[in-house]
Scaffold this motif. Structure first.
Motif, PDB file in Angstrom:
ATOM      1  N   ALA A   1      -5.090  -9.362  -2.793  1.00  6.46           N
ATOM      2  CA  ALA A   1      -4.598  -8.667  -1.389  1.00  6.46           C
ATOM      3  C   ALA A   1      -5.300  -7.118  -1.211  1.00  6.46           C
ATOM      4  O   ALA A   1      -5.371  -6.363  -2.329  1.00  6.46           O
ATOM      5  N   ALA A   2      -5.469  -6.740  -0.028  1.00  7.78           N
ATOM      6  CA  ALA A   2      -5.856  -5.508   0.367  1.00  7.78           C
ATOM      7  C   ALA A   2      -4.841  -4.632  -0.106  1.00  7.78           C
ATOM      8  O   ALA A   2      -3.731  -4.952   0.172  1.00  7.78           O
ATOM      9  N   ARG A   3      -5.139  -3.229  -0.639  1.00 14.61           N
ATOM     10  CA  ARG A   3      -4.118  -2.326  -0.637  1.00 14.61           C
ATOM     11  C   ARG A   3      -3.672  -1.596   0.591  1.00 14.61           C
ATOM     12  O   ARG A   3      -4.524  -1.035   1.465  1.00 14.61           O
ATOM     13  N   GLY A   4      -2.439  -1.853   1.175  1.00 16.06           N
ATOM     14  CA  GLY A   4      -1.879  -1.229   2.400  1.00 16.06           C
ATOM     15  C   GLY A   4      -1.555   0.128   2.127  1.00 16.06           C
ATOM     16  O   GLY A   4      -1.208   0.546   0.788  1.00 16.06           O
ATOM     17  N   ILE A   5      -1.362   0.957   3.027  1.00 16.67           N
ATOM     18  CA  ILE A   5      -1.086   2.423   2.874  1.00 16.67           C
ATOM     19  C   ILE A   5       0.195   2.687   3.524  1.00 16.67           C
ATOM     20  O   ILE A   5       0.563   2.560   4.949  1.00 16.67           O
ATOM     21  N   ASP A   6       1.222   2.502   2.753  1.00 15.24           N
ATOM     22  CA  ASP A   6       2.708   2.973   3.109  1.00 15.24           C
ATOM     23  C   ASP A   6       3.390   4.381   2.553  1.00 15.24           C
ATOM     24  O   ASP A   6       4.355   4.653   3.597  1.00 15.24           O
ATOM     25  N   THR A   7       2.814   4.772   1.709  1.00 12.77           N
ATOM     26  CA  THR A   7       3.580   5.807   1.286  1.00 12.77           C
ATOM     27  C   THR A   7       2.106   7.365   1.144  1.00 12.77           C
ATOM     28  O   THR A   7       1.077   6.856   0.968  1.00 12.77           O
ATOM     29  N   PRO A   8       2.707   8.421   0.895  1.00 12.27           N
ATOM     30  CA  PRO A   8       1.781   9.602   0.492  1.00 12.27           C
ATOM     31  C   PRO A   8       0.983   9.215  -0.577  1.00 12.27           C
ATOM     32  O   PRO A   8      -0.413   9.453  -0.667  1.00 12.27           O
ATOM     33  N   LYS A   9       1.622   8.632  -1.633  1.00 12.41           N
ATOM     34  CA  LYS A   9       0.793   8.135  -3.080  1.00 12.41           C
ATOM     35  C   LYS A   9      -0.503   7.339  -2.486  1.00 12.41           C
ATOM     36  O   LYS A   9      -1.628   7.334  -3.046  1.00 12.41           O
ATOM     37  N   ASP A  10      -0.034   6.330  -1.625  1.00 11.43           N
ATOM     38  CA  ASP A  10      -1.085   5.377  -1.173  1.00 11.43           C
ATOM     39  C   ASP A  10      -2.091   6.011  -0.584  1.00 11.43           C
ATOM     40  O   ASP A  10      -3.328   5.465  -0.930  1.00 11.43           O
ATOM     41  N   THR A  58       8.281   5.791   9.129  1.00  6.76           N
ATOM     42  CA  THR A  58       9.270   6.343   8.160  1.00  6.76           C
ATOM     43  C   THR A  58       8.693   6.957   7.005  1.00  6.76           C
ATOM     44  O   THR A  58       9.098   8.241   6.663  1.00  6.76           O
ATOM     45  N   ARG A  59       7.802   6.098   5.927  1.00 12.13           N
ATOM     46  CA  ARG A  59       7.681   6.390   4.736  1.00 12.13           C
ATOM     47  C   ARG A  59       6.417   7.515   4.625  1.00 12.13           C
ATOM     48  O   ARG A  59       6.162   8.403   4.087  1.00 12.13           O
ATOM     49  N   LEU A  60       5.530   7.447   5.947  1.00 15.35           N
ATOM     50  CA  LEU A  60       4.433   8.320   5.870  1.00 15.35           C
ATOM     51  C   LEU A  60       4.109   8.559   7.478  1.00 15.35           C
ATOM     52  O   LEU A  60       3.480   7.758   8.167  1.00 15.35           O
ATOM     53  N   PRO A  61       4.625   9.567   7.804  1.00 11.63           N
ATOM     54  CA  PRO A  61       4.662   9.805   9.260  1.00 11.63           C
ATOM     55  C   PRO A  61       3.282  10.181   9.827  1.00 11.63           C
ATOM     56  O   PRO A  61       2.506  10.621   9.166  1.00 11.63           O
ATOM     57  N   ARG A  62       2.914   9.527  10.843  1.00 17.15           N
ATOM     58  CA  ARG A  62       1.773   9.597  11.730  1.00 17.15           C
ATOM     59  C   ARG A  62       0.611   9.264  10.863  1.00 17.15           C
ATOM     60  O   ARG A  62      -0.306   9.541  11.140  1.00 17.15           O
TER      61      ARG A  62
END
Length: 271
Positions: A243-252, A17-21
């Motif tokens: 913790a490792a940084r997860g990729i959830d958003t375009p900014k991430d 949802t927050r970061l398509p594909r």
């Protein structure tokens, strides 16, 4: 734990949802799922890495960089459910490690630590990781899952050094102090822990996953690990520094790309 007895599975769905594909984003020159796969392959305690996906595109990308993918249903409600669906097609192993596909900077040592926890604590059905929680804002953030822990005790009552038993997980600021002071966040050993979403399961736990009783607490908190606790399965936790940084958003994702480019240019990353 012998390497032959542990396999890493990376659940990877196309929809986000927050970061398509996001699994296929490739501004670094390689898709995100490739970076996570490469990080997982550095584990010294696992013999194989498999991607479990609902997408032909992701499967094709995995095969293109030399990985192994198994197809699962788009209807799988969680990464664990996706692994359970793929279980009979995975290499034979006593331990299955669930590594989230959007954590390309996960340290291989963290994976190995989770596997080692199960070797050290035979009564545990699941192992996971935590990191000390030190900031008041994180304590109050529902997106930051808190773990309530007590020292792990073996069947003879002996405390196992460096091992903790998970009593509860919550989005609320727990444990709740009657008399609060920010100094409690600096306690040693820590009183407050952030959960790191990596799990090492004994295969026997996953084989009976679909028959575990429903958990109202898991539904209330939207935390499936509470279903494990309510089923009477012991969860052992080990501490890592961060913790490792997860990729959830375009900014991430943009920040991850920037770190990769700095690293490729010969400069240290900031994480």
């Amino acid at each position: 734990m012998n390497a032959s007895s542990a396999v890493i599975v990376i659940p990877a769905r196309l929809s986000s949802t927050r970061l398509p594909r996001k699994m296929l984003l490739a501004e670094t020159g390689r898709p995100l799922i490739a970076h996570t796969w490469e990080a997982a392959r550095r584990s010294l305690s696992a013999s194989a890495v498999v991607v479990a996906t609902d997408s032909d595109e992701i499967a094709a990308a995995v095969q293109a960089f030399g990985g192994t993918a198994v197809m699962t249903s788009p209807e799988a409600p969680s990464g664990t459910a996706r692994i359970v669906e793929a279980l009979h097609r995975l290499p034979t192993a006593d331990v299955i490690v669930n590594v989230q596909g959007d954590e390309p900077e996960l340290a291989a040592a963290a994976i190995d630590a989770a596997i080692d926890l199960l070797a050290r604590c035979p009564e545990a059905g699941v192992a996971t990781l935590v990191t000390p929680l030190r900031r008041p804002d994180d304590l109050r953030d529902p997106a930051c899952v808190k773990a309530v822990l007590t020292p792990w005790r073996q069947t003879d009552g002996r405390a196992e050094p460096g091992c903790w038993q998970a009593i509860y997980f919550s989005r609320a600021p727990v444990p709740a102090a009657r008399d609060w002071s920010d100094s409690l966040l600096a306690a040693e050993p820590p009183l407050y822990w952030q959960h790191v979403g990596l799990y090492a399961y004994r295969r026997s736990v996953l084989e009976r996953w679909n028959s575990l009783p429903d958990s109202r607490l898991a539904a209330l908190e939207s935390l499936e690990q509470l279903r494990v606790i309510e089923a009477g399965i012991r969860i052992v936790a080990g501490a890592i520094d961060h913790a490792a940084r997860g990729i959830d958003t375009p900014k991430d994702y943009a920040a991850f790309v920037a770190r990769r480019r700095r690293n490729s240019a010969g400069h240290p990353t900031d994480g």
